[in-house]
Design a protein around this motif. Structure first.
Motif, short mmCIF file in Angstrom:
data_model
loop_
_atom_site.label_atom_id
_atom_site.label_comp_id
_atom_site.label_asym_id
_atom_site.label_seq_id
_atom_site.Cartn_x
_atom_site.Cartn_y
_atom_site.Cartn_z
N LYS A 1 13.83 6.04 11.49
CA LYS A 1 13.08 6.96 11.14
C LYS A 1 12.23 7.07 12.20
N PHE A 2 11.54 6.34 12.79
CA PHE A 2 10.44 6.50 14.35
C PHE A 2 11.13 6.04 15.97
N SER A 3 11.77 6.19 16.32
CA SER A 3 11.20 6.04 17.62
C SER A 3 10.26 4.94 17.91
N ILE B 1 11.48 -4.22 13.49
CA ILE B 1 11.05 -3.12 13.56
C ILE B 1 12.20 -2.67 15.45
N SER B 2 11.47 -3.50 16.29
CA SER B 2 12.59 -3.34 17.06
C SER B 2 13.80 -3.23 17.17
N SER B 3 14.24 -4.33 16.08
CA SER B 3 15.68 -5.52 16.28
C SER B 3 16.19 -3.81 15.77
N GLN B 4 15.23 -3.28 14.91
CA GLN B 4 16.82 -2.45 14.10
C GLN B 4 17.09 -1.44 13.99
N LEU B 5 16.36 -0.96 15.51
CA LEU B 5 16.38 0.71 15.96
C LEU B 5 17.59 0.46 17.23
N CYS C 1 0.95 -0.73 0.22
CA CYS C 1 -0.17 0.70 0.49
C CYS C 1 0.79 1.54 -0.24
N HIS C 2 1.59 1.03 0.88
CA HIS C 2 2.64 2.34 0.38
C HIS C 2 4.45 2.43 0.75
N LYS C 3 5.06 3.18 1.00
CA LYS C 3 6.87 2.59 0.54
C LYS C 3 6.87 2.56 1.69
N LEU C 4 7.54 1.78 1.83
CA LEU C 4 8.36 1.80 3.49
C LEU C 4 9.56 2.56 3.70
N PHE C 5 9.18 2.42 4.87
CA PHE C 5 9.90 3.50 6.00
C PHE C 5 10.97 2.67 6.56
#
Length: 103
Positions: free
Chosen positions: A68-70, A99-103, A60-64
């Motif tokens: 980029k976000f906390s 996502i948590s592993s990438q922060l 549906c949309h581009k991947l972020f």
């Protein structure tokens, strides 16, 4: 008249071919090396979460970029997107862990 046109065309071709060569802008090699060092091996569970993130979210949309976000910003985004993407809790947990592993 034809000779003048041919001579003019030859001169223009010569001038254009002798122009400065446009080269691609130089890109520093260090960011690519730095990114390669920063990336870590993903466990099979995290790789599955990454795959789900890429396959379901990109429909549906581009991947972020996860950075980029906390972590606090991602929580409501993931809750909202879980409903839209029709993902179950197990799939959502896998995406959230990735996502948590990438922060």
């Amino acid at each position: 008249m034809k000779t003048k046109i041919l001579i003019l065309a030859a001169v223009v071709l010569f001038v254009v071919s002798c122009g400065t060569k446009k080269s691609a802008p130089a890109t520093p090699a260090t960011p690519a090396v730095t990114e390669a060092v920063k990336t870590t091996e993903l466990t099979p569970e995290l790789a599955a979460g990454k795959s789900m993130y890429e396959n379901n979210c990109a429909k549906c949309h581009k991947l972020f970029d996860p950075k980029k976000f906390s972590q606090e910003d991602w929580k409501p985004i993931l809750v909202k997107m879980q409903k839209k993407a029709k993902l179950d809790d197990t799939q959502m947990a896998s995406i959230s862990n990735y996502i948590s592993s990438q922060l």
